[in-house]
Enzyme design. Structure first.
Site, short mmCIF file in Angstrom:
data_model
loop_
_atom_site.label_atom_id
_atom_site.label_comp_id
_atom_site.label_asym_id
_atom_site.label_seq_id
_atom_site.Cartn_x
_atom_site.Cartn_y
_atom_site.Cartn_z
N HIS A 89 1.01 -0.89 0.22
CA HIS A 89 0.24 -0.25 0.18
C HIS A 89 1.14 1.29 0.11
CE1 HIS A 89 -2.75 2.67 0.82
NE2 HIS A 89 -4.38 1.68 1.00
N ARG A 147 -2.99 1.39 -6.60
CA ARG A 147 -1.70 1.54 -4.49
C ARG A 147 -0.80 -0.02 -5.76
NH1 ARG A 147 -5.73 -0.72 -0.31
NH2 ARG A 147 -7.18 0.83 -0.40
#
Ligand SMILES: Cc1cc2nc3c(=O)[nH]c(=O)nc-3n(C[C@H](O)[C@H](O)[C@H](O)COP(=O)(O)OP(=O)(O)OC[C@H]3O[C@@H](n4cnc5c(N)ncnc54)[C@H](O)[C@@H]3O)c2cc1C
Length: 638
Positions: free
Chosen positions: A266, A330
């Site tokens: 992330h 992401r």
């Protein structure tokens, strides 16, 4: 072995309806004769347990925590996707389906993803009916915000606590059935093995984490809802208890493990600040709705951010991806951050960070509006870093967060072991090589509230219910014996290195070689280093305390032993997959601009691994992916 995905025939939009119209049913009077074991009480397990009990099945629910409502799902911040199109900005079931397949870099099964998009709208209705306090806008409609990989606003949210509110909804639905005597909760229990008899799952062995006692539970079906394995990297945004053990033990009993190398890093986490750290904190993707990501234009610029003028800042996501800007998916955002820090433009003390700046948004919307949207996230950031993000940009960096890989399941969410179903993050199903933000909550709840009630019925219909005396059978005796032996073996090593020390070493190997960028050479190094580490784990581990009392070191040791095997399989899977797709980035397969290069002709498949004694001997099976509805193209967010 032929992997039968059991995808129904017919046009994609009709498959699920067709399935439901023709699925076998269990008569209401017969449902109470079946016992379903639901392992895990996050959004997937909580929703499944409540729904199945509501239907009349007897449910036994298991979790590691002291209460079902402390499952890791409670940490989810940003939101949950659905194709309601309330903002009237062009969304549809088709578009959500398309975005999700594309976001996953064309490595997911079309039929599952379409069903997910269809069900997404039911989830919102269900949760609103439960009283989940979604944010509303002035006119009273539920409010939406944007997440990465989409050009519409389809994310429903409850400030920065969406997972918590959704889990409370599922938990209260469970409570109703606990009160009705249809759900029996076993908290502080860890599933240590799956019991297979007569070629199907018939139960589990659990350890009581308070007193170490082993327990046998018989079930007509086992639902594994045990979450993801992001903690294989040691540092991750996952709760410390998150682990692979239940899934791994099922793998060892015959359930195939799919796409283990598909993990999500992330882009917006609070950067690592020292060796003492055992956990990383996520700054929700929702922040990228208003925050702008930048680094200094010049290498090694150590000035404070407020002293760097606009002309000397590089808003690299906006520059490189003008269509999606800060809202690229992401995997793309994470690699872009790495590229900047590798090039010496990182910020902060370690230089392993980039800025996420709210200056513009605060000027445009006012501090109050920003506080209303993200107040609790800003407060969390301030508490951890002692910096005020209303005044200075946040420092962020990628971290391990989610795992798209997991146990292989067919359209019915059934694994390769009959009677073993896998839901939520624990299965591999819907996100391909990269999950889009706000899609995990959607998937967990779709699986639990809306898919399993139909598909489980189809499995149980016509099956003779098991008697509880099955617990005295050979299969249970062997599984319990194996679990006991393993625990004793770890206690008996009496070496010198702690579990955390070993875990940190594994994490370093995984991050360096099986992390954001991978090479064949690095992956081979990882395989060899993990093998050596595993050896020294079994020779030099020290576990203080004993089995008969609460013993966190012992719990973690068991989980780490499994991570040490999984890590090797992840590296092997990544090595076999000689292409770049989604979160799996092989440096050898990248374009001159540094973008991922897929190799559809050779790798358009799900890699499903079968256990075969040692991690290095695992057998690869392939489920070919067909794309009849979405055209395979190079994923572009420019
Ligand atoms: C910080 C953070 C924020 C996130 N924000 C979002 C978001 O905004 N939107 C979104 O869509 N997704 C988000 N995600 C991802 C999402 O939260 C998870 O993918 C999802 O909640 C997983 O749900 P689950 O039910 O599959 O598993 P979990 O919630 O992880 O639950 C696992 C359950 O299994 C139990 N368990 C595990 N192993 C065993 C065992 N061996 N024996 C017995 N029980 C066991 C645990 O006790 C727990 O009850 C976020 C993730 C993180 C880390």
């Amino acid at each position: 072995m032929l992997l039968d995905s059991k995808v129904p025939d017919g046009p994609i939009a009709d498959k699920w309806d067709h399935y439901r119209d023709t699925a076998k049913l269990v008569n209401p009077a017969n449902k109470r004769k079946y016992t379903v074991l639901v392992v895990g009480t996050g959004l997937a397990g909580g929703s499944a347990a409540a729904t199945l009990a509501e239907l009349g099945y007897n449910v036994k629910s298991f979790c590691i925590q002291d209460s079902p409502r402390r499952a890791h799902s409670i940490a989810a911040q940003g939101g949950i996707n659905a194709a309601k199109n309330y903002p009237n900005d062009g969304d549809s079931v088709w578009r959500l389906f398309h975005d999700t397949v594309k976001g996953g870099d064309y490595r997911s099964r079309e039929a599952n993803v379409y069903r997910l998009a269809q069900i997404s709208n039911n989830i919102i209705d269900q949760c609103v009916a439960q009283g989940v306090p979604f944010a509303r806008e002035y006119g009273g409609l539920l409010d939406n915000r944007s997440f990465g990989g989409a050009q519409v606003s389809r994310t429903f949210y409850s400030r920065g606590q969406t997972g918590q509110q959704l889990l409370l909804g599922a938990y209260q639905a469970m409570c109703r059935q606990i009160e009705a005597g249809k759900i029996e909760v076993f908290s502080r229990r860890e599933m240590l093995d799956l019991v297979i008899s007569e070629s199907r799952a018939q139960g589990i062995v659990t350890r009581n984490l308070v007193n170490g006692e082993m327990e046998r539970h018989v079930g007509d079906a086992v639902l594994l809802c045990t979450g993801g394995y992001g903690n294989v990297y040691y540092l991750s945004t996952n709760a410390k208890n998150t682990n692979v053990t239940a899934a791994w033990r099922c793998y060892k009993r015959g359930a195939f493990f799919a796409n283990p190398c598909f993990t999500q890093i992330h882009p917006t986490c609070i950067p690592v600040s020292g060796d003492y750290q055992s956990k990383l904190t996520l700054m929700s993707e929702s922040l990228r709705n208003d925050g702008r990501v930048w680094v200094p234009l010049n290498k090694g610029d150590r000035r404070r951010p407020e002293d760097i003028p606009e002309a000397e800042r590089d808003y690299y996501l906006e520059r490189r991806y003008p269509s999606f800007g800060n809202l690229v998916p992401r995997d793309v955002a994470s690699r872009a951050a790495k590229k900047e820090t590798d090039a010496g433009r990182g910020v902060g003390e370690t230089q392993l960070a980039v800025y996420l700046d709210f200056g513009d948004a605060i000027n445009r919307l006012g501090r109050d509006r920003i506080e209303e949207r993200y107040g609790n996230l800003f407060e969390m950031y301030q508490r951890i870093t002692a910096e005020d993000p209303y005044r200075v940009p946040m420092r962020i960096f990628p971290a391990s967060h989610y795992t798209m890989g997991g146990l292989w399941v067919d359209y019915e969410l059934q694994s390769t072991v009959p009677g073993l179903f896998v839901l939520g993050e624990a299965n591999f199903s819907d996100h391909g090589a990269n999950r889009l933000g706000a899609s995990a909550l959607m998937q967990g709840l779709a699986d639990g509230y809306f898919v399993i009630p139909y598909t489980l019925g189809g499995y149980l219909a016509g099956l003779e219910p098991l008697s509880n005396t099955a617990r005295d059978g050979e299969a249970f005796r062997i599984a319990e014996g194996d679990a006991r032996e393993r625990i004793q073996a770890m206690l008996d090593i009496k070496g010198s290195r702690t579990v955390m020390d070993f875990h940190r070493s594994l994490g370093r190997i995984m991050w360096d070689y099986v992390g954001m960028a991978r090479t064949a050479e690095g992956l081979k190094t990882a395989i060899s280093e993990i093998g050596s580490l595993r050896k020294s784990f079994w020779n030099d581990l020290v576990v203080p305390g004993e089995n008969s009392t609460m013993n966190k070191s012992l719990e973690y040791a068991g989980r780490l032993a499994d991570f040490l095997e999984l890590g090797e399989l992840m590296a092997r899977d990544a090595l076999e997959r000689a292409e770049s797709c989604g979160g799996h980035f092989r440096e050898e397969y990248s374009s001159p601009e540094g973008e991922a290069v897929r190799r559809d002709d050779e790798f358009s498949f799900v890699a499903a691994w079968q256990y075969n004694t040692r991690p290095s001997d695992a057998i690869l099976h392939k489920e070919n992916l067909e794309f009849d509805n979405v055209k395979l193209t190079t994923r572009s967010y420019k």
